[in-house]
Design a protein around this motif. Structure first.
Motif, mmCIF file in Angstrom:
data_model
loop_
_atom_site.group_PDB
_atom_site.id
_atom_site.type_symbol
_atom_site.label_atom_id
_atom_site.label_comp_id
_atom_site.label_asym_id
_atom_site.label_seq_id
_atom_site.Cartn_x
_atom_site.Cartn_y
_atom_site.Cartn_z
ATOM 1 N N VAL A 63 0.848 -1.197 0.000
ATOM 2 C CA VAL A 63 0.000 0.000 0.000
ATOM 3 C C VAL A 63 0.882 1.244 0.000
ATOM 4 C CG1 VAL A 63 -1.801 1.268 1.237
ATOM 5 C CG2 VAL A 63 -1.844 -1.229 1.221
ATOM 6 N N GLY A 64 1.929 1.218 0.825
ATOM 7 C CA GLY A 64 2.837 2.356 0.907
ATOM 8 C C GLY A 64 3.594 2.609 -0.392
ATOM 9 N N LEU A 65 3.975 1.534 -1.078
ATOM 10 C CA LEU A 65 4.690 1.712 -2.353
ATOM 11 C C LEU A 65 3.810 2.432 -3.372
ATOM 12 C CD1 LEU A 65 6.524 -1.718 -2.777
ATOM 13 C CD2 LEU A 65 7.550 0.497 -2.261
ATOM 14 N N GLY A 66 2.553 2.035 -3.444
ATOM 15 C CA GLY A 66 1.642 2.715 -4.360
ATOM 16 C C GLY A 66 1.404 4.161 -3.968
ATOM 17 N N ALA A 67 1.230 4.389 -2.656
ATOM 18 C CA ALA A 67 0.977 5.745 -2.177
ATOM 19 C C ALA A 67 2.150 6.667 -2.479
ATOM 20 C CB ALA A 67 0.694 5.719 -0.673
ATOM 21 N N ILE A 120 8.677 -4.248 6.844
ATOM 22 C CA ILE A 120 9.523 -3.369 7.657
ATOM 23 C C ILE A 120 10.603 -2.720 6.794
ATOM 24 C CG2 ILE A 120 11.265 -3.353 9.488
ATOM 25 C CD1 ILE A 120 9.566 -5.446 10.952
ATOM 26 N N ILE A 121 11.188 -3.477 5.865
ATOM 27 C CA ILE A 121 12.212 -2.919 4.972
ATOM 28 C C ILE A 121 11.626 -1.776 4.146
ATOM 29 C CG2 ILE A 121 13.624 -3.409 2.934
ATOM 30 C CD1 ILE A 121 14.068 -6.219 4.110
ATOM 31 N N ILE A 122 10.440 -1.990 3.595
ATOM 32 C CA ILE A 122 9.801 -0.937 2.788
ATOM 33 C C ILE A 122 9.560 0.301 3.636
ATOM 34 C CG2 ILE A 122 7.688 -0.320 1.544
ATOM 35 C CD1 ILE A 122 7.511 -3.266 0.653
ATOM 36 N N SER A 217 -1.266 -1.826 -4.075
ATOM 37 C CA SER A 217 -0.544 -0.647 -4.561
ATOM 38 C C SER A 217 -1.499 0.351 -5.213
ATOM 39 C CB SER A 217 0.536 -1.071 -5.555
ATOM 40 O OG SER A 217 1.135 0.051 -6.159
ATOM 41 N N ILE A 218 -2.409 -0.145 -6.041
ATOM 42 C CA ILE A 218 -3.362 0.746 -6.717
ATOM 43 C C ILE A 218 -4.211 1.492 -5.705
ATOM 44 C CG2 ILE A 218 -5.408 0.789 -8.194
ATOM 45 C CD1 ILE A 218 -4.140 -1.533 -9.770
ATOM 46 N N MET A 219 -4.705 0.779 -4.693
ATOM 47 C CA MET A 219 -5.545 1.441 -3.696
ATOM 48 C C MET A 219 -4.730 2.344 -2.781
ATOM 49 S SD MET A 219 -8.302 0.522 -4.852
ATOM 50 C CE MET A 219 -9.281 1.515 -3.727
ATOM 51 N N PHE A 229 -2.110 13.823 1.139
ATOM 52 C CA PHE A 229 -0.868 13.810 1.922
ATOM 53 C C PHE A 229 -0.588 12.362 2.301
ATOM 54 C CE2 PHE A 229 2.088 14.663 5.377
ATOM 55 C CZ PHE A 229 2.747 15.799 4.929
ATOM 56 N N VAL A 230 0.681 11.998 2.377
ATOM 57 C CA VAL A 230 1.041 10.627 2.717
ATOM 58 C C VAL A 230 2.197 10.641 3.704
ATOM 59 C CG1 VAL A 230 2.615 10.397 0.742
ATOM 60 C CG2 VAL A 230 1.609 8.355 1.763
ATOM 61 N N THR A 231 2.144 9.742 4.685
ATOM 62 C CA THR A 231 3.211 9.584 5.671
ATOM 63 C C THR A 231 3.614 8.112 5.743
ATOM 64 O OG1 THR A 231 1.723 9.135 7.537
ATOM 65 C CG2 THR A 231 2.199 11.457 7.043
ATOM 66 N N PRO A 232 4.771 7.804 6.342
ATOM 67 C CA PRO A 232 5.207 6.399 6.418
ATOM 68 C C PRO A 232 4.261 5.486 7.200
ATOM 69 C CG PRO A 232 7.042 7.879 6.837
ATOM 70 C CD PRO A 232 5.817 8.733 6.820
ATOM 71 N N GLU A 233 3.340 6.065 7.978
ATOM 72 C CA GLU A 233 2.398 5.236 8.731
ATOM 73 C C GLU A 233 1.537 4.365 7.826
ATOM 74 O OE1 GLU A 233 3.305 8.245 9.821
ATOM 75 O OE2 GLU A 233 4.241 7.334 11.591
#
Length: 310
Positions: A63-67, A120-122, A217-219, A229-233
């Motif tokens: 999810v984070g990679l897509g965001a 965790i790595i991502i 990723s798409i979502m 806005f996007v944060t690592p959370e």
């Protein structure tokens, strides 16, 4: 697609069509939009965990990679948001394909730990590459453009995510009734038995892992553009656990259970906010009661009891 599935899909379509006209204000519409986004992510995770039996504790990483693809590529390189979304999905799919074979050779808690490590790595990479991602503080995301129009209002976003949810449920229902879906259920039951009858186990496990990662990723991109806005959370461990909990509470190997689990666990923290500091305790108690009295999840357990009642 079976008759009951068609009925369920029809009920979902009617509920989605009516929702924006019955909610009292934009606050509730915002919650429903987040429900729809979470439902698609949870549905993709349920294909992997519930149907194929492959445990994943790092799904939020995808999810984070897509965001962040939708944040970094338009902001730093001037890419169109739709192109950035597609690039994020392709990149996530390639990463999932690269790591699928070695990770999916593992089973049980070893597989859970491997997927946890990947997530965790991502998350660490996102936090540390502050020059590109804004680090722990996050970064703004440009608005999404469709056919020359910017999606700005909540009502516009609602119809986008509602259509995505409906298409995802329709696609999942057809997928699980196809030979591919039957192979996934066979994997869950016994990988050895599946191999005996001719199922290419590594191929099917890899395919569902990549499919689940691409959908997440798409979502993630959709969520980033909607929030702005996007944060690592968005890619942290607790988000992964939240997604798995939605799968378990709604129902393992249940398409409509995925939707119900996402709806309930997205709305529940908002409903418990009045407990002023005790909301986490109440939330945990509710989850414990669900697992004690509805061990297979809400939808499968209630469906089984209704069949017994018949």
């Amino acid at each position: 697609m079976r008759g009951r599935s068609l009925i369920g899909l029809g009920i979902l379509a009617l509920a989605l069509a009516a929702a924006p006209f019955v909610v009292p204000n934009s606050y509730y519409l915002d919650i429903i939009i987040r429900m729809c986004i979470n439902a698609v992510i949870v549905l993709s995770l349920n294909l992997l965990v519930g149907y194929a039996g492959q445990i994943s504790l790092g799904h939020a990483g995808f999810v984070g990679l897509g965001a962040y693809a939708s944040a970094v590529l338009p902001s730093h390189f001037g890419w169109h948001p739709l192109l950035a979304l597609a690039a994020g999905a392709v990149g996530t799919g390639l990463l999932a394909l690269l790591v699928a074979r070695p990770i999916l050779k593992l089973k049980g808690h070893y597989l859970a730990m491997a997927t946890l490590g990947l997530g965790i790595i991502i998350n660490i990479v996102i936090r540390n590459e502050s020059e590109w991602t804004g680090g722990p503080d996050g970064m703004p995301v440009p608005s999404m453009e469709l056919f020359g129009y910017e999606l700005m209002r909540d009502t516009q976003w609602y119809w986008v995510v509602a259509v995505l949810l409906l298409l995802s449920v329709w696609g999942a229902l057809n997928l699980i009734d196809s030979p591919f879906g039957r192979a996934l259920r066979g994997l869950h039951g016994s990988e050895i038995a599946s191999q005996v009858v001719g199922v290419d186990v590594p191929r099917y496990k890899t395919a569902v892992f990549v499919l689940s990662a691409v959908a997440a990723s798409i979502m993630g991109s959709v969520l980033a553009h909607y929030v702005g806005f996007v944060t690592p959370e968005v890619a942290n461990f607790f988000h992964s656990i939240e997604l798995v909990t939605m799968v378990v509470v709604g129902g393992m190997a249940s398409v409509f259970g995925s939707v119900l689990g996402a709806v309930l666990l997205t709305a529940l923290p908002q409903a418990l906010a009045t407990f002023e500091g005790w909301e986490i305790v109440v939330f945990g108690a509710i989850l414990m009661l669900c697992m004690i009295f509805l061990p297979r999840g809400l939808v499968p357990t209630l469906a089984a009891r209704l069949r017994v009642g018949d």
